[in-house]
Design a protein around this motif. Structure first.
Motif, short mmCIF file in Angstrom:
data_model
loop_
_atom_site.label_atom_id
_atom_site.label_comp_id
_atom_site.label_asym_id
_atom_site.label_seq_id
_atom_site.Cartn_x
_atom_site.Cartn_y
_atom_site.Cartn_z
N VAL A 90 0.85 -1.19 0.00
CA VAL A 90 0.00 0.00 0.00
C VAL A 90 0.88 1.23 0.00
O VAL A 90 1.75 1.40 0.87
N VAL A 91 0.66 2.11 -0.97
CA VAL A 91 1.46 3.33 -1.13
C VAL A 91 0.67 4.52 -0.61
O VAL A 91 -0.51 4.68 -0.92
N THR A 92 1.34 5.36 0.18
CA THR A 92 0.71 6.59 0.66
C THR A 92 1.62 7.77 0.38
O THR A 92 2.84 7.62 0.22
N ASP A 93 1.00 8.97 0.33
CA ASP A 93 1.80 10.18 0.15
C ASP A 93 2.06 10.83 1.50
O ASP A 93 1.70 10.28 2.55
N SER A 94 2.67 12.00 1.50
CA SER A 94 3.07 12.65 2.75
C SER A 94 1.89 13.06 3.61
O SER A 94 2.04 13.26 4.82
N SER A 95 0.70 13.15 3.00
CA SER A 95 -0.49 13.49 3.77
C SER A 95 -1.17 12.26 4.37
O SER A 95 -2.12 12.38 5.13
N GLY A 96 -0.68 11.05 4.00
CA GLY A 96 -1.28 9.82 4.48
C GLY A 96 -2.33 9.25 3.56
O GLY A 96 -2.88 8.18 3.83
N ALA A 97 -2.61 9.93 2.43
CA ALA A 97 -3.61 9.46 1.48
C ALA A 97 -3.04 8.30 0.66
O ALA A 97 -1.87 8.29 0.29
N VAL A 98 -3.89 7.30 0.39
CA VAL A 98 -3.48 6.15 -0.40
C VAL A 98 -3.33 6.55 -1.87
O VAL A 98 -4.17 7.25 -2.43
N VAL A 99 -2.23 6.11 -2.47
CA VAL A 99 -1.94 6.39 -3.88
C VAL A 99 -1.98 5.06 -4.63
O VAL A 99 -1.19 4.16 -4.36
N ASP A 100 -2.93 4.93 -5.55
CA ASP A 100 -3.10 3.65 -6.25
C ASP A 100 -3.02 3.80 -7.76
O ASP A 100 -3.69 3.09 -8.52
N ASP A 101 -2.18 4.72 -8.21
CA ASP A 101 -2.04 4.95 -9.65
C ASP A 101 -0.79 4.28 -10.24
O ASP A 101 -0.36 4.62 -11.34
N GLY A 102 -0.23 3.33 -9.52
CA GLY A 102 0.96 2.64 -10.01
C GLY A 102 2.26 3.25 -9.55
O GLY A 102 3.34 2.79 -9.95
N THR A 103 2.18 4.27 -8.71
CA THR A 103 3.40 4.90 -8.20
C THR A 103 4.24 3.87 -7.44
O THR A 103 3.72 3.08 -6.65
N GLY A 104 5.54 3.90 -7.71
CA GLY A 104 6.45 2.96 -7.05
C GLY A 104 7.03 1.93 -7.98
O GLY A 104 8.03 1.29 -7.64
N GLY A 105 6.42 1.76 -9.16
CA GLY A 105 6.99 0.86 -10.16
C GLY A 105 8.20 1.51 -10.81
O GLY A 105 8.40 2.73 -10.73
N TYR A 106 9.03 0.69 -11.45
CA TYR A 106 10.25 1.23 -12.05
C TYR A 106 9.95 2.31 -13.09
O TYR A 106 10.68 3.30 -13.20
N ASP A 107 8.88 2.14 -13.85
CA ASP A 107 8.53 3.11 -14.88
C ASP A 107 7.74 4.29 -14.32
O ASP A 107 7.49 5.26 -15.03
N HIS A 108 7.35 4.19 -13.06
CA HIS A 108 6.60 5.28 -12.40
C HIS A 108 7.05 5.36 -10.95
O HIS A 108 6.28 5.10 -10.03
N PRO A 109 8.32 5.72 -10.72
CA PRO A 109 8.85 5.69 -9.35
C PRO A 109 8.22 6.74 -8.46
O PRO A 109 7.69 7.75 -8.92
N GLY A 110 8.27 6.46 -7.15
CA GLY A 110 7.81 7.44 -6.18
C GLY A 110 8.83 8.56 -6.02
O GLY A 110 9.91 8.55 -6.61
N THR A 111 8.46 9.54 -5.19
CA THR A 111 9.31 10.70 -4.97
C THR A 111 9.93 10.63 -3.58
O THR A 111 9.24 10.34 -2.60
N VAL A 112 11.24 10.88 -3.51
CA VAL A 112 11.92 10.91 -2.23
C VAL A 112 11.31 11.98 -1.34
O VAL A 112 11.07 13.11 -1.77
N GLY A 113 11.01 11.62 -0.08
CA GLY A 113 10.41 12.56 0.85
C GLY A 113 8.91 12.68 0.72
O GLY A 113 8.28 13.41 1.49
#
Length: 241
Positions: A90-113
């Motif tokens: 489960v991926v979340t952003d800095s606000s704690g909201a769930v991100v389910d758009d594929g963020t975190g994959g190699y072709d769509h990496p997440g952002t540091v911080g």
């Protein structure tokens, strides 16, 4: 003058030895098999035919199963390749909201911080991992010989949280790496910088700990570095800011 003598054919030849009948029960020399075929040929041919039939049946059965799964819409690629495109958590952003758009994959990496990934652990708990900051270049105090010429140092600071029973041994559940278009390198921080995952104590339930990871990549590739975290459930990638 004496005349030449003549004798009939075989005259004067030694008499033939009389035939001696075989004693009862005597075993004569073995006779060659009729037709000249050794006795082991037939079993070998039979075994070869049986093996061939079994292989043919296996190929047919495998083909039928693949066709059946394709007809049911199964994605066979996911059975044979579990690469970094499978976040598995489960991926979340800095606000704690769930991100389910594929963020975190190699072709769509997440952002540091910005992005954190939560994975299940072997004992039924939950481990959350985030990369909080990253630095490219510089040297390591006490290890000024690193990196070698032609390479660049990449250092990251991150956080791990654990919720669940017992304690979390980080080296059993979390692995870090860095990737560029040319290479994939492992975390080299143990024994080099304090706070590496390999030197942190087990994390108790409800606890959070900061860690440091260090990577050395070819100079010129540092702008495209991807930081990877892997667990038993999936992989997550962050791109450097």
């Amino acid at each position: 003058m004496s005349l030449p003598s003549f004798r009939a054919p075989h005259e004067g030849a030694p008499p033939l030895a009389p035939a001696v009948p075989s004693a009862p029960g005597a075993v004569g020399p073995p006779s060659a098999p009729r037709g000249g075929r050794p006795g082991w040929v037939l079993p070998v041919i039979t075994a070869t035919v049986v093996v061939g039939l079994l292989l043919a049946l296996g190929i047919v059965a495998g083909t039928v199963l693949v066709a059946l799964r394709l007809s049911q819409g199964d994605d066979l690629a996911l059975d044979t390749y579990a690469g970094s495109d499978e976040v598995g958590g489960v991926v979340t952003d800095s606000s704690g909201a769930v991100v389910d758009d594929g963020t975190g994959g190699y072709d769509h990496p997440g952002t540091v911080g910005e992005h954190t990934v939560a994975w299940g652990t072997w004992d039924g708990g939950t481990m959350s991992v985030g990369i909080d900051s990253a630095e490219v270049g510089g040297t390591i105090p006490g290890h000024e010989d690193l990196p070698r010429p032609g390479f660049t140092l990449v250092s990251v600071e991150g956080t791990v949280s654990y919720e669940g029973p017992g304690s979390l041994v980080l080296t059993d559940e979390l692995w870090l790496g860095a990737e560029t278009d040319l290479v994939y390198v492992d975390d080299m921080s143990p024994g080099v910088v304090p706070g590496s995952i390999g030197e942190l104590p087990p994390l108790e339930g409800g606890g959070t700990v900061a860690f440091t990871a260090v990577f050395v990549v070819p100079t010129g590739e540092e702008d495209g570095v991807i930081i990877d975290a892997s667990s038993g459930e999936g992989d997550f990638s962050w791109e450097l800011p």
